[in-house]
Design a protein around this motif. Structure first.
Motif, PDB file in Angstrom:
ATOM      1  N   GLU A   1       0.836  -1.183   0.000  1.00  0.00           N
ATOM      2  CA  GLU A   1       0.000   0.000   0.000  1.00  0.00           C
ATOM      3  C   GLU A   1       0.880   1.246   0.000  1.00  0.00           C
ATOM      4  N   LYS A   2       0.439   2.268  -0.754  1.00  0.00           N
ATOM      5  CA  LYS A   2       1.169   3.518  -0.789  1.00  0.00           C
ATOM      6  C   LYS A   2       0.924   4.277   0.509  1.00  0.00           C
ATOM      7  N   VAL A   3       2.001   4.823   1.045  1.00  0.00           N
ATOM      8  CA  VAL A   3       1.912   5.581   2.291  1.00  0.00           C
ATOM      9  C   VAL A   3       2.244   7.027   1.986  1.00  0.00           C
ATOM     10  N   SER A   4       1.353   7.939   2.385  1.00  0.00           N
ATOM     11  CA  SER A   4       1.586   9.356   2.135  1.00  0.00           C
ATOM     12  C   SER A   4       2.699   9.879   3.029  1.00  0.00           C
ATOM     13  N   PHE A   5       3.215  11.053   2.674  1.00  0.00           N
ATOM     14  CA  PHE A   5       4.295  11.659   3.455  1.00  0.00           C
ATOM     15  C   PHE A   5       3.836  11.934   4.886  1.00  0.00           C
ATOM     16  N   GLY A   6       2.607  12.404   5.035  1.00  0.00           N
ATOM     17  CA  GLY A   6       2.090  12.672   6.377  1.00  0.00           C
ATOM     18  C   GLY A   6       1.959  11.409   7.210  1.00  0.00           C
ATOM     19  N   GLN A   7       1.494  10.326   6.573  1.00  0.00           N
ATOM     20  CA  GLN A   7       1.382   9.058   7.288  1.00  0.00           C
ATOM     21  C   GLN A   7       2.758   8.526   7.689  1.00  0.00           C
ATOM     22  N   ARG A   8       3.739   8.711   6.792  1.00  0.00           N
ATOM     23  CA  ARG A   8       5.092   8.262   7.106  1.00  0.00           C
ATOM     24  C   ARG A   8       5.652   9.012   8.298  1.00  0.00           C
ATOM     25  N   LEU A   9       5.435  10.322   8.345  1.00  0.00           N
ATOM     26  CA  LEU A   9       5.901  11.103   9.492  1.00  0.00           C
ATOM     27  C   LEU A   9       5.217  10.655  10.783  1.00  0.00           C
ATOM     28  N   LYS A  10       3.917  10.345  10.685  1.00  0.00           N
ATOM     29  CA  LYS A  10       3.189   9.874  11.863  1.00  0.00           C
ATOM     30  C   LYS A  10       3.744   8.548  12.344  1.00  0.00           C
ATOM     31  N   GLN A  11       4.085   7.649  11.402  1.00  0.00           N
ATOM     32  CA  GLN A  11       4.652   6.360  11.766  1.00  0.00           C
ATOM     33  C   GLN A  11       6.016   6.533  12.437  1.00  0.00           C
ATOM     34  N   ILE A  12       6.827   7.433  11.893  1.00  0.00           N
ATOM     35  CA  ILE A  12       8.144   7.680  12.487  1.00  0.00           C
ATOM     36  C   ILE A  12       7.983   8.240  13.897  1.00  0.00           C
ATOM     37  N   GLY A  13       6.985   9.106  14.079  1.00  0.00           N
ATOM     38  CA  GLY A  13       6.720   9.618  15.424  1.00  0.00           C
ATOM     39  C   GLY A  13       6.333   8.509  16.391  1.00  0.00           C
ATOM     40  N   MET A  14       5.553   7.545  15.912  1.00  0.00           N
ATOM     41  CA  MET A  14       5.176   6.402  16.746  1.00  0.00           C
ATOM     42  C   MET A  14       6.404   5.569  17.113  1.00  0.00           C
ATOM     43  N   VAL A  15       7.326   5.434  16.166  1.00  0.00           N
ATOM     44  CA  VAL A  15       8.543   4.682  16.439  1.00  0.00           C
ATOM     45  C   VAL A  15       9.366   5.382  17.512  1.00  0.00           C
ATOM     46  N   PHE A  16       9.484   6.719  17.405  1.00  0.00           N
ATOM     47  CA  PHE A  16      10.217   7.484  18.413  1.00  0.00           C
ATOM     48  C   PHE A  16       9.613   7.273  19.796  1.00  0.00           C
ATOM     49  N   GLN A  17       8.290   7.373  19.899  1.00  0.00           N
ATOM     50  CA  GLN A  17       7.632   7.221  21.196  1.00  0.00           C
ATOM     51  C   GLN A  17       7.823   5.821  21.762  1.00  0.00           C
ATOM     52  N   PHE A  18       7.634   4.817  20.901  1.00  0.00           N
ATOM     53  CA  PHE A  18       7.784   3.434  21.331  1.00  0.00           C
ATOM     54  C   PHE A  18       9.194   3.173  21.834  1.00  0.00           C
ATOM     55  N   THR A  19      10.212   3.613  21.056  1.00  0.00           N
ATOM     56  CA  THR A  19      11.599   3.334  21.411  1.00  0.00           C
ATOM     57  C   THR A  19      12.019   4.094  22.664  1.00  0.00           C
ATOM     58  N   ALA A  20      11.612   5.363  22.765  1.00  0.00           N
ATOM     59  CA  ALA A  20      11.960   6.155  23.945  1.00  0.00           C
ATOM     60  C   ALA A  20      11.373   5.553  25.217  1.00  0.00           C
ATOM     61  N   LYS A  21      10.182   4.962  25.103  1.00  0.00           N
ATOM     62  CA  LYS A  21       9.535   4.348  26.266  1.00  0.00           C
ATOM     63  C   LYS A  21      10.242   3.070  26.692  1.00  0.00           C
ATOM     64  N   GLN A  22      10.767   2.319  25.723  1.00  0.00           N
ATOM     65  CA  GLN A  22      11.375   1.028  26.012  1.00  0.00           C
ATOM     66  C   GLN A  22      12.875   1.122  26.307  1.00  0.00           C
TER      67      GLN A  22
END
Length: 228
Positions: free
Chosen positions: A6-27
């Motif tokens: 599936e194609k991912v828009s630039f905004g969705q990609r930024l949101k996913q990267i933000g989720m990765v940052f939050q997940f990693t910082a928490k762990q």
């Protein structure tokens, strides 16, 4: 067959990267200091290069900063995911489903009410059984599955692993590297043919609901699509 990506828009990609940052910082408590170092060190070198030579080093320095942050994010997010997956029922199947490459994963082809389970994986190395749970109980499940599969896999290699930390077991953090190092014994056509035969054999039970907590699932930005 591989699902179309599936194609991912630039905004969705930024949101996913933000989720990765939050997940990693928490762990991972070292993540924030490492990100800070990945930003400050290249930035300081860029300032020095601009002062001594030319402004042309500014965009180059910014690119180095972004690259350093992405490298830290990738390495530490993978580590955080492995730490969160440790000891969680169904984690091995979840990791395999997100591995890059032609891996056909059937979670919990055999299981018990005590959350012991055996996952079936088909790939270029052959047939792989991954067992999670109590070592004594899952070894019995493994034996049953090996006898059942031996009737239909023919000459395809059969590998089996018990996920755990004790002697003779495979730590989940080494699962990816261990399977990627297995010799490629089957062609793509062999994998397809074997997959069809085993699907006809396997009427699999469903994975126990709620077995994989949401906080250990890898965020969308770092899920690796499987090729087919």
């Amino acid at each position: 067959m591989a699902k179309p990506q599936e194609k991912v828009s630039f905004g969705q990609r930024l949101k996913q990267i933000g989720m990765v940052f939050q997940f990693t910082a928490k762990q991972d408590r070292w993540f924030a200091p490492l990100v800070a170092a990945a930003v400050l060190i290249p930035l300081a070198l860029t300032v020095v290069a601009v002062i001594l030579w030319s402004w042309i080093w500014l965009p180059i320095g910014i690119l180095f900063v972004l690259l350093a942050v992405l490298i830290v994010l990738n390495l530490r997010s993978n580590r955080a995911m492995m730490n969160a997956a440790e000891g969680q029922p169904g984690a091995a199947a979840q990791i395999m489903e997100n591995m890059r490459g032609d891996w056909r994963v059937t979670p919990a082809v055999s299981s018990t009410t005590q959350m012991d389970m055996v996952h079936l994986v088909i790939g270029r190395p052959g047939v792989i059984l991954l067992a999670e749970g109590n070592p004594q109980r899952v070894r019995g499940l493994l034996g049953q599955e090996k006898r059942r599969l031996s009737k239909v896999i023919g000459s395809a290699p059969l590998h089996d692993y018990v996920i755990g930390q004790d002697e003779g077991e495979l730590p989940i953090r080494k699962l990816r590297t261990t399977l990627l190092r297995l010799p490629r014994a089957l062609s793509g056509k062999d994998v397809n043919s074997l997959d069809k035969r085993l699907k006809a054999l396997t009427a699999r039970p469903q994975m126990p609901k709620g077995a994989i907590p949401k906080n250990m699932r890898p965020p969308g930005a770092f899920r690796q699509s499987r090729g087919r």
